[in-house]
Write an enzyme that holds these catalytic residues in place. Structure first.
Site, PDB file in Angstrom:
ATOM      1  N   ASP A  12      37.438  34.687  41.689  1.00 52.92           N
ATOM      2  CA  ASP A  12      37.320  33.387  41.017  1.00 52.92           C
ATOM      3  C   ASP A  12      38.742  32.913  40.724  1.00 52.92           C
ATOM      4  O   ASP A  12      39.703  33.689  40.832  1.00 52.92           O
ATOM      5  CB  ASP A  12      36.517  33.551  39.712  1.00 52.92           C
ATOM      6  CG  ASP A  12      36.409  32.240  38.937  1.00 52.92           C
ATOM      7  OD1 ASP A  12      36.320  31.175  39.583  1.00 52.92           O
ATOM      8  OD2 ASP A  12      36.435  32.271  37.693  1.00 52.92           O
ATOM      9  N   SER A  13      38.861  31.666  40.318  1.00 52.50           N
ATOM     10  CA  SER A  13      40.172  31.170  39.921  1.00 52.50           C
ATOM     11  C   SER A  13      40.641  31.810  38.613  1.00 52.50           C
ATOM     12  O   SER A  13      41.828  31.774  38.311  1.00 52.50           O
ATOM     13  CB  SER A  13      40.107  29.654  39.750  1.00 52.50           C
ATOM     14  OG  SER A  13      39.060  29.327  38.853  1.00 52.50           O
ATOM     15  N   CYS A  75      33.679  31.502  42.371  1.00 50.32           N
ATOM     16  CA  CYS A  75      34.178  30.209  41.897  1.00 50.32           C
ATOM     17  C   CYS A  75      33.363  29.077  42.531  1.00 50.32           C
ATOM     18  O   CYS A  75      33.258  28.983  43.759  1.00 50.32           O
ATOM     19  CB  CYS A  75      35.646  30.074  42.301  1.00 50.32           C
ATOM     20  SG  CYS A  75      36.386  28.528  41.827  1.00 50.32           S
ATOM     21  N   GLU A 151      38.007  29.086  27.565  1.00 49.73           N
ATOM     22  CA  GLU A 151      39.191  29.949  27.623  1.00 49.73           C
ATOM     23  C   GLU A 151      39.779  30.150  26.218  1.00 49.73           C
ATOM     24  O   GLU A 151      40.368  31.183  25.920  1.00 49.73           O
ATOM     25  CB  GLU A 151      40.261  29.328  28.536  1.00 49.73           C
ATOM     26  CG  GLU A 151      39.813  29.107  29.962  1.00 49.73           C
ATOM     27  CD  GLU A 151      40.144  30.274  30.882  1.00 49.73           C
ATOM     28  OE1 GLU A 151      41.090  31.003  30.592  1.00 49.73           O
ATOM     29  OE2 GLU A 151      39.423  30.437  31.891  1.00 49.73           O
ATOM     30  N   CYS A 183      29.569  25.674  37.254  1.00 52.54           N
ATOM     31  CA  CYS A 183      30.932  26.182  37.025  1.00 52.54           C
ATOM     32  C   CYS A 183      30.814  27.553  36.381  1.00 52.54           C
ATOM     33  O   CYS A 183      29.928  27.774  35.547  1.00 52.54           O
ATOM     34  CB  CYS A 183      31.699  25.218  36.115  1.00 52.54           C
ATOM     35  SG  CYS A 183      33.321  25.831  35.614  1.00 52.54           S
ATOM     36  N   HIS A 185      32.329  29.042  34.092  1.00 48.09           N
ATOM     37  CA  HIS A 185      32.469  29.188  32.637  1.00 48.09           C
ATOM     38  C   HIS A 185      31.231  28.728  31.860  1.00 48.09           C
ATOM     39  O   HIS A 185      31.069  29.091  30.705  1.00 48.09           O
ATOM     40  CB  HIS A 185      33.661  28.357  32.157  1.00 48.09           C
ATOM     41  CG  HIS A 185      34.989  28.924  32.529  1.00 48.09           C
ATOM     42  ND1 HIS A 185      35.359  29.152  33.832  1.00 48.09           N
ATOM     43  CD2 HIS A 185      36.036  29.324  31.759  1.00 48.09           C
ATOM     44  CE1 HIS A 185      36.598  29.646  33.842  1.00 48.09           C
ATOM     45  NE2 HIS A 185      37.019  29.758  32.605  1.00 48.09           N
TER      46      HIS A 185
HETATM   47  N1  DGL Z   1      36.124  28.751  38.501  1.00 54.84           N
HETATM   48  C1  DGL Z   1      36.069  27.306  38.478  1.00 54.84           C
HETATM   49  C2  DGL Z   1      34.678  26.857  38.949  1.00 54.84           C
HETATM   50  O1  DGL Z   1      33.720  27.591  38.882  1.00 54.84           O
HETATM   51  C3  DGL Z   1      36.367  26.752  37.106  1.00 54.84           C
HETATM   52  C4  DGL Z   1      37.802  26.924  36.669  1.00 54.84           C
HETATM   53  C5  DGL Z   1      38.795  26.165  37.556  1.00 54.84           C
HETATM   54  O2  DGL Z   1      38.851  24.920  37.527  1.00 54.84           O
HETATM   55  O3  DGL Z   1      39.513  26.822  38.290  1.00 54.84           O
HETATM   56  O4  DGL Z   1      34.543  25.760  39.410  1.00 54.84           O
END
Ligand code: DGL
Length: 277
Positions: A12-13, A75, A151, A183, A185
């Site tokens: 993931d990011s 992600c 976060e 997303c 999060h």
């Molecule tokens: N992991 C990203 C997503 O699920 C969210 C965080 C980001 O913008 O990198 O879209």
């Protein structure tokens, strides 16, 4: 796929993809997982397709070098923008199709999708849902403030309640019956989102539906044994992180974590320790 204890690579990011790992751990407790959070380059959710693809490919290459048997792109932004163009040698899944299928299964007539700006701009969820059921109406809403609020650890804060209410207002006014959390999060905001939506709206989470797909493919061999024993667990890498990452990771996984820093583009030598861990 038939290895009794597969090594699954997940990226993931950032830290949010651990919601997918937590779901995988529940379904495949004996699988070992290597997780990469590309925190140095987060957020992906505001970046172009070309950049998200370049970052995602570097993450795939890093995980494949670690010998994973299967790969999950946790992600949503990477799944929406890069998945079809990735060069991957192992079986792999994104979170988009499983999330879209779960939304179609739950929906009556109108699905709301909340996601990052880039995911919304790609229109990928809308396409995937309407491909499965062209009769469904789909409305999207980008929610760029929600990732930083999570976060920050403000999942149950009054400010988050207000931000969520504001983002959801047009969707609720338009009478969605299902809300897809597009997303990584957002599953952490389930409480606030449920309260804002009320009982008439079903919340669908792509972490849960993705882990179900992976379980189906990897088979029951990796499921809970008679003794319910767990594998050595999750190995966590990040490209940049402070103590906040580890704290949030522990909250998501519900177990202690040891985080290692790595440069996906540079040295594949010794991972470094995180300061203040
Ligand atoms: N992991 C990203 C997503 O699920 C969210 C965080 C980001 O913008 O990198 O879209």
């Amino acid at each position: 796929m038939s290895s009794p204890e597969p090594l699954i690579g997940v990226f993931d990011s950032g830290v949010g993809g651990l919601t997918v790992v937590a779901a995988l751990r529940r379904r495949l407790p004996r699988a070992s997982i290597v997780y990469l959070g590309d925190t140095a380059r987060l957020p992906y959710g505001t970046k172009s397709r070309r950049t998200v693809l370049r970052y995602s490919q570097a993450n795939v290459d890093f995980l494949e070098r670690r010998g994973v048997d299967a790969l999950v792109v946790a992600c949503n932004t990477a799944s929406a923008m890069a998945l079809q163009d990735l060069d991957v040698r192992t079986p792999y899944w994104g979170v988009l199709e499983p999330g879209a299928s779960a939304a179609v299964a739950a929906a009556d007539r109108h699905v709301g999708v909340i996601a990052t700006e880039s995911t919304v701009r790609s229109g990928a969820y809308e396409h995937a849902i309407r491909r499965l059921d062209p009769g469904l109406r789909v409305s999207q809403q980008a929610c760029p403030l929600l990732v930083p609020l999570v976060e920050e650890g403000w999942e149950e804060d009054e400010i988050t309640e207000r931000v969520v209410a504001r983002y959801l207002e047009p969707l609720l006014r338009d009478r969605i019956d299902t809300l897809l959390l597009g997303c990584t999060h957002y599953p952490l905001l389930r409480g606030v989102l449920e309260r804002a939506c009320g009982p008439a709206v079903t919340l669908v989470d792509s972490a849960e539906s993705t882990s179900r797909e992976v379980e189906r493919e990897l088979g029951k061999d990796s499921g809970v044994g008679a003794d319910g024993a767990r594998s050595p667990g999750v190995r966590l890498f990040a490209t940049d992180a402070g103590p906040r990452f580890a704290k949030l990771a522990e909250r998501i996984l519900g177990e202690p974590v040891a985080l290692e820093l790595i440069d996906v583009n540079g040295s594949y030598g010794q991972p470094q320790e995180v300061e203040g861990q």
